[in-house]
Enzyme design. Structure first.
Site, short mmCIF file in Angstrom:
data_model
loop_
_atom_site.label_atom_id
_atom_site.label_comp_id
_atom_site.label_asym_id
_atom_site.label_seq_id
_atom_site.Cartn_x
_atom_site.Cartn_y
_atom_site.Cartn_z
N ASN A 7 47.39 78.65 -56.69
CA ASN A 7 47.49 77.64 -57.75
C ASN A 7 48.61 76.66 -57.38
O ASN A 7 49.78 77.06 -57.24
CB ASN A 7 47.79 78.34 -59.08
CG ASN A 7 47.86 77.36 -60.23
OD1 ASN A 7 48.50 76.31 -60.13
ND2 ASN A 7 47.22 77.68 -61.34
N HIS A 10 52.28 73.56 -59.62
CA HIS A 10 53.72 73.28 -59.56
C HIS A 10 54.06 72.17 -58.57
O HIS A 10 55.07 71.49 -58.73
CB HIS A 10 54.48 74.54 -59.14
CG HIS A 10 54.71 75.53 -60.24
ND1 HIS A 10 54.19 75.42 -61.50
CD2 HIS A 10 55.44 76.68 -60.25
CE1 HIS A 10 54.58 76.44 -62.24
NE2 HIS A 10 55.34 77.23 -61.50
N HIS A 43 44.84 73.43 -62.53
CA HIS A 43 44.57 73.35 -63.97
C HIS A 43 44.72 71.88 -64.38
O HIS A 43 45.83 71.34 -64.33
CB HIS A 43 45.58 74.23 -64.72
CG HIS A 43 45.35 74.31 -66.20
ND1 HIS A 43 46.08 75.16 -67.01
CD2 HIS A 43 44.49 73.67 -67.03
CE1 HIS A 43 45.68 75.04 -68.26
NE2 HIS A 43 44.72 74.13 -68.30
N ARG A 45 45.08 69.75 -67.25
CA ARG A 45 45.36 69.90 -68.69
C ARG A 45 45.03 68.61 -69.41
O ARG A 45 45.07 67.53 -68.83
CB ARG A 45 46.83 70.27 -68.89
CG ARG A 45 47.22 71.59 -68.25
CD ARG A 45 48.67 71.94 -68.56
NE ARG A 45 48.83 72.35 -69.94
CZ ARG A 45 49.00 73.62 -70.32
NH1 ARG A 45 49.07 74.59 -69.43
NH2 ARG A 45 49.11 73.93 -71.60
N ARG A 49 49.81 66.86 -67.53
CA ARG A 49 51.24 66.96 -67.24
C ARG A 49 51.51 67.22 -65.75
O ARG A 49 52.60 66.96 -65.29
CB ARG A 49 51.90 68.05 -68.09
CG ARG A 49 51.49 69.44 -67.73
CD ARG A 49 52.34 70.47 -68.45
NE ARG A 49 52.00 70.57 -69.86
CZ ARG A 49 52.26 71.66 -70.58
NH1 ARG A 49 52.87 72.69 -70.02
NH2 ARG A 49 51.91 71.73 -71.85
N GLU A 70 40.79 75.28 -63.50
CA GLU A 70 41.07 75.85 -64.82
C GLU A 70 41.01 74.72 -65.85
O GLU A 70 41.59 73.65 -65.64
CB GLU A 70 42.47 76.46 -64.86
CG GLU A 70 42.67 77.61 -63.91
CD GLU A 70 44.12 78.08 -63.87
OE1 GLU A 70 44.40 78.98 -63.07
OE2 GLU A 70 44.97 77.52 -64.60
N THR A 103 50.07 78.89 -69.37
CA THR A 103 49.01 79.46 -70.20
C THR A 103 49.49 80.77 -70.82
O THR A 103 49.78 81.73 -70.11
CB THR A 103 47.75 79.72 -69.34
OG1 THR A 103 47.51 78.56 -68.55
CG2 THR A 103 46.56 80.02 -70.22
N GLU A 153 38.93 86.74 -65.45
CA GLU A 153 40.25 86.81 -64.82
C GLU A 153 41.16 87.49 -65.83
O GLU A 153 41.40 86.95 -66.93
CB GLU A 153 40.76 85.42 -64.46
CG GLU A 153 42.14 85.50 -63.80
CD GLU A 153 42.58 84.18 -63.17
OE1 GLU A 153 41.73 83.48 -62.57
OE2 GLU A 153 43.77 83.86 -63.30
N HIS A 200 48.38 85.55 -63.16
CA HIS A 200 49.56 85.29 -63.98
C HIS A 200 50.68 86.29 -63.70
O HIS A 200 50.48 87.49 -63.89
CB HIS A 200 49.27 85.28 -65.49
CG HIS A 200 50.02 84.17 -66.18
ND1 HIS A 200 51.35 84.24 -66.45
CD2 HIS A 200 49.61 82.94 -66.58
CE1 HIS A 200 51.73 83.10 -67.01
NE2 HIS A 200 50.70 82.29 -67.10
N1 PXP Z 1 45.53 82.15 -63.56
C1 PXP Z 1 45.53 81.35 -64.65
C2 PXP Z 1 44.30 81.29 -65.48
C3 PXP Z 1 46.67 80.58 -64.99
O1 PXP Z 1 46.64 79.80 -66.07
C4 PXP Z 1 47.80 80.64 -64.15
C5 PXP Z 1 49.01 79.82 -64.48
O2 PXP Z 1 48.73 78.48 -64.36
C6 PXP Z 1 47.75 81.46 -63.02
C7 PXP Z 1 46.61 82.21 -62.75
C8 PXP Z 1 48.90 81.55 -62.07
O3 PXP Z 1 50.00 82.17 -62.70
P1 PXP Z 1 51.39 82.18 -61.95
O4 PXP Z 1 51.83 80.77 -61.79
O5 PXP Z 1 52.26 82.98 -62.85
O6 PXP Z 1 51.16 82.85 -60.62
#
Ligand code: PXP
Length: 246
Positions: A7, A10, A43, A45, A49, A70, A103, A153, A200
């Site tokens: 992901n 960031h 993601h 949004r 953002r 996402e 999330t 997930e 997550h």
């Molecule tokens: N999966 C989903 C559905 C998420 O919303 C996120 C956070 O954006 C992640 C995975 C990744 O989580 P983390 O950044 O804590 O690894």
């Protein structure tokens, strides 16, 4: 082999901090794939953002592995239209609240949710594999199957917090409870024929424990990989996670 989706939200967050054009998440995705990522997750949004529409359109053209989007299953903000235009390989439907940092919690799913089912049907007709981001709860897994999801997930945030609080110590009551929740939900996913993903709070220290989760096919990891990438580079950060996944 467990599929690693990285992901890269960031990376876009850093760019948006200055409303500049760097760092570019499209460039970051290239280094993720060079490091062995099997897919790229973003993601989009409603408030845009971090990831922008332009990022998703370019990623559709550049990502070689799986592009996983996402999004919240609603019409406002134009994200559903964007998804239907771009056609990611996979869509993970997530809850979304404006004030949250990330999330928080899984999607509320009920078997008779016609709106959710409609969103799933439209995205499936576009060729997307549908995953629902849910709490590790067998009843919610069953509801996900009933509304037509291909995958779930499991939200591993509570497990990850419990793990961090005791550093993964065997016998810790809270952690054992969270491990059992994940196992029970995984079992239910198997019974329902759903693909099993997790995401997550997964990082280099705790990921090993998830390998024991029956039927786990995919993890989506953002924060820990991007944090390490700031120090050692994206390609190496992804390769190190890939090595831990075996
Ligand atoms: N999966 C989903 C559905 C998420 O919303 C996120 C956070 O954006 C992640 C995975 C990744 O989580 P983390 O950044 O804590 O690894």
């Amino acid at each position: 082999m467990i599929h690693l989706g990285v992901n890269i939200d960031h990376v876009a967050t850093v760019r948006q901090a200055r409303r500049a054009d760097e760092p570019d998440p499209v460039h970051a995705a290239v280094f993720c794939e060079l490091g062995g990522a099997d897919g790229i997750t973003v993601h989009v949004r409603e408030d845009r953002r971090h990831i922008q529409d332009r990022d998703l359109r370019l990623l559709r053209q550049t990502v070689r592995g799986t592009l996983n989007l996402e999004l919240a299953p609603r019409e406002s903000g134009g994200v559903m239209d964007l998804a239907l235009e771009v056609g990611p390989d996979q869509v993970c439907l997530v809850p979304e609240h404006r004030a949250e940092l990330t999330t928080e919690g899984g999607l509320a799913v009920s078997a008779d949710d016609a709106k959710l089912r409609g969103a799933i049907d439209r995205l499936k007709a576009r060729g997307c594999l549908i995953s629902l981001f849910i709490e590790p709860d067998p009843a919610t897994v069953a509801a996900a199957a009933a509304v037509g999801a291909d995958a779930i997930e499991l939200h591993t945030g509570t497990w990850a917090n419990a793990w961090a609080a005791c550093k993964g110590r065997a016998g810790d009551a809270k952690l054992e409870r969270e491990r059992a929740r994940l196992r029970d939900a995984a079992h239910e996913a198997g019974e329902r024929g759903l693909r099993l993903h997790a995401g997550h709070g997964i990082g280099y220290a705790n990921v090993g424990e998830l390998l024991a989760l029956p039927l786990l096919r995919e993890v989506n990891i953002g924060h820990s990989i991007v944090s390490r990438a700031v120090l050692v580079g994206m390609e190496r950060a992804v390769r190190e996670m890939k090595t831990l996944l075996g």
